[in-house]
Motif scaffolding. Structure first.
Motif, short mmCIF file in Angstrom:
data_model
loop_
_atom_site.label_atom_id
_atom_site.label_comp_id
_atom_site.label_asym_id
_atom_site.label_seq_id
_atom_site.Cartn_x
_atom_site.Cartn_y
_atom_site.Cartn_z
N LYS A 251 -23.56 12.38 20.08
CA LYS A 251 -22.98 13.78 19.96
C LYS A 251 -21.48 14.07 20.84
O LYS A 251 -20.83 14.57 20.18
CB LYS A 251 -24.00 14.53 20.60
CG LYS A 251 -23.96 16.23 20.39
CD LYS A 251 -25.13 16.81 21.16
CE LYS A 251 -24.78 18.35 21.36
NZ LYS A 251 -25.57 19.14 22.32
N LYS A 252 -21.53 13.20 21.80
CA LYS A 252 -20.05 13.38 22.48
C LYS A 252 -18.88 12.94 21.64
O LYS A 252 -17.99 13.37 21.59
CB LYS A 252 -20.06 12.57 23.75
CG LYS A 252 -21.08 13.33 24.92
CD LYS A 252 -20.61 12.75 26.13
CE LYS A 252 -21.51 13.25 27.29
NZ LYS A 252 -21.80 12.26 28.26
N PHE A 253 -19.35 11.93 20.77
CA PHE A 253 -18.21 11.33 19.83
C PHE A 253 -17.99 12.44 18.78
O PHE A 253 -16.78 12.41 18.42
CB PHE A 253 -18.72 9.91 19.12
CG PHE A 253 -17.79 9.57 17.97
CD1 PHE A 253 -16.45 8.72 18.40
CD2 PHE A 253 -18.02 9.85 16.79
CE1 PHE A 253 -15.85 8.33 17.55
CE2 PHE A 253 -17.10 9.45 15.70
CZ PHE A 253 -15.99 8.69 16.24
N LEU A 254 -19.03 12.82 18.29
CA LEU A 254 -18.82 13.87 17.10
C LEU A 254 -17.91 15.11 17.88
O LEU A 254 -17.03 15.61 17.06
CB LEU A 254 -20.12 14.57 16.41
CG LEU A 254 -21.19 13.15 15.88
CD1 LEU A 254 -22.37 13.72 15.56
CD2 LEU A 254 -20.07 12.79 14.55
N GLU A 255 -18.09 15.34 18.99
CA GLU A 255 -17.28 16.64 19.72
C GLU A 255 -15.89 16.12 19.65
O GLU A 255 -15.33 16.91 19.30
CB GLU A 255 -18.00 17.02 21.02
CG GLU A 255 -19.22 17.83 20.70
CD GLU A 255 -20.28 18.00 22.05
OE1 GLU A 255 -21.17 18.45 22.06
OE2 GLU A 255 -19.65 17.54 23.07
N GLU A 257 -14.45 13.94 18.04
CA GLU A 257 -13.98 13.90 16.53
C GLU A 257 -13.39 15.19 16.17
O GLU A 257 -12.20 15.42 15.57
CB GLU A 257 -14.99 13.07 15.74
CG GLU A 257 -14.19 12.82 14.50
CD GLU A 257 -15.10 11.93 13.49
OE1 GLU A 257 -16.27 12.17 13.55
OE2 GLU A 257 -14.70 11.40 12.57
N GLN A 258 -14.37 16.15 16.45
CA GLN A 258 -13.76 17.59 16.19
C GLN A 258 -12.55 17.93 16.83
O GLN A 258 -11.67 18.53 16.12
CB GLN A 258 -14.96 18.31 16.50
CG GLN A 258 -16.00 18.65 15.17
CD GLN A 258 -16.77 20.05 15.37
OE1 GLN A 258 -17.06 20.52 16.56
NE2 GLN A 258 -17.27 20.41 13.92
N LYS A 259 -12.43 17.71 18.08
CA LYS A 259 -11.31 18.02 18.91
C LYS A 259 -10.09 17.29 18.46
O LYS A 259 -8.94 17.73 18.09
CB LYS A 259 -11.54 18.02 20.20
CG LYS A 259 -12.28 18.86 20.71
CD LYS A 259 -12.29 18.74 22.16
CE LYS A 259 -13.58 19.67 23.15
NZ LYS A 259 -14.28 18.98 24.05
N ASP A 260 -10.34 16.04 18.27
CA ASP A 260 -9.10 15.27 17.91
C ASP A 260 -9.48 14.07 16.89
O ASP A 260 -9.93 13.01 17.12
CB ASP A 260 -8.59 14.32 19.06
CG ASP A 260 -7.15 13.63 19.05
OD1 ASP A 260 -6.80 13.60 17.59
OD2 ASP A 260 -6.71 13.07 19.89
N PRO A 261 -9.50 14.44 15.58
CA PRO A 261 -10.02 13.46 14.36
C PRO A 261 -9.49 12.16 14.42
O PRO A 261 -10.01 11.40 13.76
CB PRO A 261 -9.61 14.17 13.16
CG PRO A 261 -9.49 15.96 13.43
CD PRO A 261 -8.89 15.73 14.82
N ALA A 262 -8.21 12.11 15.18
CA ALA A 262 -7.53 10.88 14.99
C ALA A 262 -7.55 9.81 16.03
O ALA A 262 -7.52 8.71 15.89
CB ALA A 262 -5.86 11.06 14.86
N ASN A 263 -8.10 10.24 17.28
CA ASN A 263 -8.31 9.31 18.45
C ASN A 263 -9.64 9.53 18.98
O ASN A 263 -9.79 9.23 20.27
CB ASN A 263 -7.32 9.99 19.24
CG ASN A 263 -6.05 9.69 18.92
OD1 ASN A 263 -5.51 8.39 18.55
ND2 ASN A 263 -4.94 10.84 18.38
N ALA A 264 -10.59 9.73 18.52
CA ALA A 264 -11.96 10.05 19.12
C ALA A 264 -12.62 8.43 19.56
O ALA A 264 -12.29 7.66 18.73
CB ALA A 264 -12.95 10.69 18.15
#
Ligand SMILES: [Fe+2]
Length: 371
Positions: A251-255, A257-264
């Motif tokens: 879940k933390k990764f998905l969050e 990725e939402q904030k910064d799709p290029a650097n999650a």
């Protein structure tokens, strides 16, 4: 039958073996020679010319032979009889296989020549046709240029759901790779000679077509394909594709990725292998992937260089890279399209690592060698 005429029997085309490793099918083994891209049918051309004073008798016999061929059903897919003028005939017969032709040569053709004995011109020996040739039907194979033309006009859309995957796969498998077409794209990075390289052949807004060069023992990272389609075909050598289920993403990764799709960066669930496929020019030559199917790693388990052609559509701008310890991060694809070498004067393509095109050696490679 005074004019040129052709007639055909009903065509019966043998089915072709699928050559692409779709997850739901098990393609039959079939070596990739030029003719293996075709149907396997064999065309037999047989011409007879009448002796000048035996034309009527010749015509009488030939009418019977034509009738016999038109009604042949076993092992024949097509019959054409060309009759340019009285006293000349050309039979063009398509057999399902070389074995079927061999049976014809020993049976019906011998019988034809017995009936024509004394009526036809010969080149020395009696009972022989004036012309005879047979060979495998030439397939509609692609050159690299014609394949690129097909891809440019066909592969369009914002994501993999826009693509007719099977049609494109079949056309890619119709390419019969010749070294003279693709050698100029082969590059090994002298600073990293054990790592695989990605060499752009063609790029536009709809796709990147890339030749990948896999030195012995190297392997890619485990990666997804974002929203793109990824077609792969082997050009030379053998690679293994290890297919994994797309793992559960933390879940933390998905969050992130939402904030910064290029650097999650984050964690994922356990990676589960669902299939391992050997891809080579003598068996299954191709594969296809998208994120609905799963993720994969490509390995060169052999001792020789292998080369593969990849079509990413749309171009892969980013991907997720996974490892077997449960880590995942987003990686941006890097293209040397700005300020790269044009491959002009003074450029040695064997050592130049700045040529235009994708050449993102470190991130796409898994550091360890294939075990
Ligand atoms: Fe891939």
């Amino acid at each position: 039958m005074n004019n040129s005429t052709t007639t055909s029997s009903p065509a019966r085309t043998p089915s072709k073996n699928a050559m692409v490793n779709f997850p739901s099918s098990r393609p039959a083994k079939k070596a990739r020679h030029l003719c293996s891209l075709g149907t396997g049918e064999v065309i037999h051309v047989l011409a007879y010319t009448a002796l000048k004073d035996r034309v009527d008798d010749f015509e009488f016999v030939v009418q019977g032979l034509a009738r016999c061929l038109y009604t042949m059903e076993s092992a024949v897919t097509d019959v054409r009889v060309c009759h340019p003028c009285c006293g000349e005939v050309v039979f063009i017969v398509t057999f399902v296989s070389k074995a079927a032709l061999s049976r014809f040569l020993l049976g019906p053709q011998r019988d034809f020549e017995t009936q024509l004995e004394g009526l036809i011109t010969t080149s020395g020996a009696t009972k022989k046709p004036s012309f005879q040739a047979s060979g495998t039907m030439m397939p509609a194979a692609h050159t690299l240029d014609s394949l690129l033309d097909f891809l440019k006009t066909t592969v369009k859309g914002d994501d993999h759901t826009a693509h007719d995957v099977r049609t494109v796969s079949k056309e890619i498998e119709r390419w019969f790779p010749r070294p003279s077409e693709y050698e100029k794209y082969i590059t090994i990075d002298p600073a990293n000679p054990n790592k695989y390289t990605r060499n752009l052949i063609h790029g536009d807004e709809n796709m990147d077509v890339i030749l990948m060069c896999w030195p012995a023992g190297c392997q890619s990272s485990i990666h997804d394909h974002d929203s793109s389609s990824c077609w792969v075909t082997v050009v030379e050598g053998t690679v293994h594709e290890v297919q994994f289920q797309l793992p559960r993403l933390d879940k933390k990764f998905l969050e992130a990725e939402q904030k910064d799709p290029a650097n999650a960066v984050g964690q994922c669930g356990r990676l589960k292998i669902v299939n391992i496929a050997s891809l080579n020019t003598g068996g299954v030559t191709g594969t296809y992937a998208n994120n609905d199917i799963g993720i994969h790693r490509v390995e060169n388990r052999s001792e020789k260089l292998a080369c593969t052609l990849h079509v990413y559509a749309p171009p892969l701008k980013k991907m997720k890279i996974f490892d077997e310890d449960g880590n995942v991060h987003v990686h941006l694809a890097t293209k040397n399209s700005e300020g790269g070498c044009d491959g002009g004067d003074g450029c040695d393509p064997n050592v130049c690592v700045l040529r235009k095109g994708i050449f993102d050696v470190d991130a796409w490679n898994q550091p360890n060698r294939v075990k």
